[in-house]
Motif scaffolding. Structure first.
Motif, PDB file in Angstrom:
ATOM      1  N   LYS A 309      -7.962   5.123   4.980  1.00  0.00           N
ATOM      2  CA  LYS A 309      -6.561   5.381   4.686  1.00  0.00           C
ATOM      3  C   LYS A 309      -5.697   5.026   5.892  1.00  0.00           C
ATOM      4  N   GLU A 310      -4.770   4.092   5.684  1.00  0.00           N
ATOM      5  CA  GLU A 310      -3.841   3.623   6.708  1.00  0.00           C
ATOM      6  C   GLU A 310      -4.552   3.027   7.923  1.00  0.00           C
ATOM      7  N   ARG A 311      -5.829   2.670   7.757  1.00  0.00           N
ATOM      8  CA  ARG A 311      -6.579   2.076   8.874  1.00  0.00           C
ATOM      9  C   ARG A 311      -7.506   0.983   8.347  1.00  0.00           C
ATOM     10  N   THR A 312      -6.939  -0.012   7.705  1.00  0.00           N
ATOM     11  CA  THR A 312      -7.722  -1.128   7.187  1.00  0.00           C
ATOM     12  C   THR A 312      -7.626  -2.298   8.156  1.00  0.00           C
ATOM     13  N   HIS A 313      -8.756  -2.690   8.699  1.00  0.00           N
ATOM     14  CA  HIS A 313      -8.763  -3.798   9.660  1.00  0.00           C
ATOM     15  C   HIS A 313     -10.180  -4.362   9.754  1.00  0.00           C
ATOM     16  N   PRO A 314     -10.319  -5.577  10.289  1.00  0.00           N
ATOM     17  CA  PRO A 314     -11.674  -6.147  10.439  1.00  0.00           C
ATOM     18  C   PRO A 314     -12.521  -5.293  11.374  1.00  0.00           C
TER      19      PRO A 314
END
Length: 334
Positions: A309-314
Motif C-alpha cells: 500500500k502506497e509503496r509500489t516500486h521495483p
C-alpha cells in the motif's frame, strides 16, 4: 536480527537492526523506542532485552520466539549430507555446512590468476572464445553450476526451443541436466532426445549430466525418451533432428559446424550461453552460411515489483544478468 557477534545478547539500550523474511529492515534505538508497529504486529521492544543477536524469531501473540530451523533458510545455509569416507569409518558425522556466499566468491575457485589471463589476452595466441572456454575450464567449481540460469531466462530459453510432441532433439547440456530436464518434461515422452557428451567422460560424469533430470522424479516414459550418447557416435546417426539445442559453456561454433548436416530443413537451432563471446562467432557463421533465417541473439530482463500500500516500486536487489539466447531456423541453402 543482525549484530556484530553471534554470541552477543541485546542489552536493551543500543541500536539494532531488525530484518524480516522479506529482507525488509528497520533500524531501532532501544533506548528511545519502546514500541514498534510492523505490518499488522504491535510489538513491545523491551522484551528484546537478553535475546541473542543473529537469530531468527517468530512472533506469536506479540512475543518473540526463537526458531533455529528457520535460521538455516534465512541465512541460505545448505547442509551437505554426504559423509566423508574416512570420517564415516570412525563413526563421525562430517557434514559440510556452507553458505551461498562461497558460490559468489569466484577468485578462490579460479585457478588462472588475473595476470595469467591478461598475458593470454596480450599474446593473442588464442581467440576470445577460446579464452572464455579456458577460464571456464579452470574454474574448479564449475561442476556445481547450472550455467547461471535465472528462472525467467530459463523459461525464455525453453520457449525458444519450442519442443513439440514428436520432436527429435539433439542436445548439448552442461547444466547438470537442468536444460534437458525442462525440454523432456515438455515432450512428456512423446519424442526423442539425444544428449551428447564428451566421449572421454567416465560413468560419474555421465550421471552428472542428468542429475537434475532424475531429481524431477519424471515418469518412466519421460526417462526413456532421453538417451545419453557420446558425441563421437553422432557421425553414425542416419535420421536428422528437428532441433539442435545447446545450453551452457561449450565451444558453440564447433558444435554448429559439426552438427549442421544433422539438423533438418525447418529445424530449430537454439543456444544459451552466459557469454556473448561464445555466440557471436556462431551468429556470424549462420549469416554467412545462407542456410538459416530468423537469426536472433537476445538477452532477457525481468524486473520484480514490491506491491504494498502506497509503496509500489521495483525490488532493489535483483540480478540484471540473464545470459544470452541465440535462435535460428534452418532452410535450404540458397
Amino acid at each position: 536480527m543482525e549484530g556484530l557477534k553471534e554470541t552477543e545478547t541485546i542489552l536493551g539500550k543500543e541500536w539494532i537492526i531488525l530484518i524480516d523474511n522479506r529482507k525488509e529492515s528497520r533500524i531501532i534505538n532501544l533506548k528511545q523506542d519502546k514500541r514498534l508497529n510492523w505490518r499488522k504486529q504491535h510489538l513491545k521492544l523491551d522484551q528484546l532485552k537478553g535475546l541473542n543477536y543473529n537469530q531468527v524469531y517468530e512472533i506469536e501473540k506479540g512475543k518473540f520466539k526463537e526458531n533455529p530451523e528457520a535460521k538455516k533458510e534465512f541465512y541460505h545455509i545448505e547442509v551437505d549430507e554426504q559423509f566423508d569416507e574416512q570420517m564415516e569409518t570412525e563413526g563421525k558425522d562430517n557434514r559440510n555446512i556452507k553458505s551461498n556466499r562461497d558460490e559468489n566468491n569466484e577468485q578462490q575457485y579460479q585457478q588462472l590468476t588475473k595476470e595469467e589471463i591478461e598475458k593470454l589476452k596480450q599474446e593473442g595466441a588464442i581467440s576470445k572464445q577460446q579464452l572464455v572456454q579456458k577460464i571456464v575450464e579452470s574454474n574448479v567449481q564449475m561442476e556445481m553450476r547450472t550455467a547461471n540460469l535465472r528462472h525467467d531466462s530459463f523459461a525464455y530459453f525453453l520457449y525458444q526451443v519450442d519442443a513439440q510432441p514428436g520432436s527429435r532433439i539433439l542436445m548439448f547440456d552442461n547444466t547438470k541436466g537442468l536444460a534437458v530436464g525442462g525440454v523432456a518434461q515438455r515432450l512428456n515422452g512423446q519424442g526423442q532426445i539425444h544428449l551428447a557428451h564428451n566421449p572421454n567422460f567416465d560413468s560419474a560424469q555421465k550421471k552428472n549430466q542428468t542429475l537434475y533430470l532424475t531429481a524431477l522424479n519424471p515418469s518412466q516414459q519421460v526417462l526413456q525418451s532421453v538417451q545419453v550418447i557420446p558425441s563421437s557416435d553422432l557421425s553414425l546417426v542416419s535420421e536428422k533432428y528437428s532441433h539442435l539445442v545447446v545450453c551452457g559453456s561449450f565451444d558453440a561454433l564447433e558444435i554448429v559446424q559439426m552438427c549442421n548436416d544433422l539438423l533438418e530443413v525447418g529445424g530449430n537451432l537454439v543456444m544459451y550461453s552466459p557469454h556473448t563471446e561464445n555466440l557471436i562467432p556462431v551468429y556470424n557463421y549462420l549469416v554467412q552460411s545462407k542456410e538459416y533465417i530468423y537469426i536472433q541473439m537476445t538477452d532477457s530482463f525481468m524486473r520484480q515489483y514490491q506491491i504494498l500500500k502506497e509503496r509500489t516500486h521495483p525490488m532493489v536487489e535483483i540480478s540484471s544478468f540473464s545470459g544470452y539466447v541465440l535462435r535460428a531456423v534452418k532452410v535450404e541453402k540458397q
